[in-house]
Design a protein around this motif. Structure first.
Motif, PDB file in Angstrom:
ATOM      1  N   UNK A  89      46.233  -6.166 -13.014  1.00 46.51           N
ATOM      2  CA  UNK A  89      45.589  -7.355 -12.455  1.00 46.51           C
ATOM      3  C   UNK A  89      44.069  -7.216 -12.466  1.00 46.51           C
ATOM      4  N   UNK A  90      43.575  -6.022 -12.137  1.00 47.25           N
ATOM      5  CA  UNK A  90      42.129  -5.802 -12.179  1.00 47.25           C
ATOM      6  C   UNK A  90      41.595  -5.900 -13.595  1.00 47.25           C
ATOM      7  N   UNK A  91      42.334  -5.356 -14.552  1.00 46.96           N
ATOM      8  CA  UNK A  91      41.914  -5.454 -15.950  1.00 46.96           C
ATOM      9  C   UNK A  91      41.912  -6.904 -16.421  1.00 46.96           C
ATOM     10  N   UNK A  92      42.909  -7.673 -15.982  1.00 46.71           N
ATOM     11  CA  UNK A  92      42.956  -9.092 -16.349  1.00 46.71           C
ATOM     12  C   UNK A  92      41.766  -9.840 -15.764  1.00 46.71           C
TER      13      UNK A  92
ATOM     14  N   UNK B 110      38.867 -11.820 -17.829  1.00 45.74           N
ATOM     15  CA  UNK B 110      38.476 -13.208 -17.564  1.00 45.74           C
ATOM     16  C   UNK B 110      36.971 -13.340 -17.359  1.00 45.74           C
ATOM     17  N   UNK B 111      36.392 -12.413 -16.605  1.00 46.68           N
ATOM     18  CA  UNK B 111      34.942 -12.472 -16.368  1.00 46.68           C
ATOM     19  C   UNK B 111      34.166 -12.242 -17.663  1.00 46.68           C
TER      20      UNK B 111
ATOM     21  N   UNK C 120      41.450 -17.968 -26.489  1.00 50.04           N
ATOM     22  CA  UNK C 120      41.177 -18.738 -25.277  1.00 50.04           C
ATOM     23  C   UNK C 120      42.329 -18.657 -24.289  1.00 50.04           C
ATOM     24  N   UNK C 121      43.543 -18.594 -24.813  1.00 50.39           N
ATOM     25  CA  UNK C 121      44.727 -18.575 -23.951  1.00 50.39           C
ATOM     26  C   UNK C 121      45.165 -17.162 -23.575  1.00 50.39           C
ATOM     27  N   UNK C 122      44.502 -16.138 -24.132  1.00 48.13           N
ATOM     28  CA  UNK C 122      44.941 -14.758 -23.904  1.00 48.13           C
ATOM     29  C   UNK C 122      45.011 -14.375 -22.425  1.00 48.13           C
ATOM     30  N   UNK C 123      43.990 -14.689 -21.595  1.00 46.84           N
ATOM     31  CA  UNK C 123      44.114 -14.350 -20.166  1.00 46.84           C
ATOM     32  C   UNK C 123      45.291 -15.053 -19.495  1.00 46.84           C
TER      33      UNK C 123
END
Length: 281
Positions: free
Chosen positions: A266-269, A273-274, A202-205
């Motif tokens: 940033x795009x991968x992150x 998230x999505x 849950x905290x990974x992003x």
């Protein structure tokens, strides 16, 4: 078709009237801010492909070339300085997340004596001017007899990165619930298993975002690093020194590569998230 109540119609009319009164100023301010942010980046990327006959940065466009990318390592000391910055930033980000995660969990989920003081110290670390942090760090290292160099840069960067990591992770933790962890416990999971299998995913992003912020804060720091670097040279220190005699175009190439990698991550992150949001939905 159901009739619209007079109250709803009046509120809709007030909203339209308010939008008309705002005029174009909000959009103008928005695009001005975007332009101020993007123009230096676009200029850096564009001029990294500029043909500079004197091997020094010039803002006169002389034609497109990839020569500087093909000869990134031809400037003495630049590659080593960039490598030092990347290594320090990566280690500082990893160590800061490792320290900041348990600290953020403790501050957000538990009540203990001194909690307010610790929170104040975290925010004071963010609010302190860079020159104050740099001079204080140098005084500390000199007082304990520790010579300045690579390790003092790393220690100092971890010290100011941790505060940013804690703030980012606390925001992420505040948006999660302990219900899933408690459910895992009810199903027989130990606290460590619940943390590893439930909390960490849950905290990974948030951890990735905090690590990227710490890496960005570290890799471009000049003021604090200049106090504690000693004989070591980082990328910002090299750029500052080179600017006095004329900056080589390879500096812009390295900056473009860093920006490209940061944008990709940033795009991968965002995609991660999505994906997690769809999974939870």
């Amino acid at each position: 078709m159901s009739p619209v109540s007079p109250g709803t119609a009046a509120r809709s009319k007030r909203r339209r009237r308010g939008a008309q009164r705002r005029g174009p100023w909000l959009a103008i301010v928005y695009w001005v801010v975007i332009a101020i942010t993007l123009v230096p980046i676009v200029s850096m990327v564009a001029y990294s492909f500029n043909d500079a006959p004197t091997n020094r940065l010039t803002f006169a466009w002389n034609g497109f070339t990839t020569y500087w990318y093909q000869n990134l390592w031809n400037v003495s000391g630049l590659g080593a300085a960039f490598g030092t910055s990347v290594l320090v930033a990566f280690l500082a980000a990893v160590v800061s997340v490792a320290i900041g995660l348990p600290l953020a969990l403790a501050l957000e989920r538990y009540r203990f004596p001194g909690r307010g003081i610790v929170s104040s110290i975290v925010f004071a670390d963010i609010a302190a001017p860079s020159i104050v942090v740099g001079s204080a760090s140098l005084s500390f290292f000199l007082s304990v007899g520790l010579g300045t160099g690579f390790w003092t840069i790393l220690i100092t960067h971890v010290a100011f990165d941790v505060a940013y990591v804690v703030v980012v992770l606390r925001a992420r933790i505040a948006g999660t619930s302990k219900v899933l962890e408690e459910a895992a416990g009810d199903l027989g999971a130990t606290p460590f298993q619940a943390f590893r299998l439930v909390t960490l995913p849950l905290l990974a992003p948030g951890m990735l975002a905090a690590g990227l912020l710490a890496l960005a804060m570290s890799i471009d720091d000049y003021v604090i690093t200049s106090f504690v670097a000693g004989p070591s040279v980082t990328f910002p220190l090299f750029v500052y020194g080179a600017a006095k005699a004329g900056m080589p175009p390879q500096v812009l190439c390295f900056g473009t590569l860093v920006f490209a990698v940061g944008l990709l991550v940033a795009l991968l992150n965002g995609a991660l998230n999505r994906r997690l949001a769809r999974t939870r939905g």
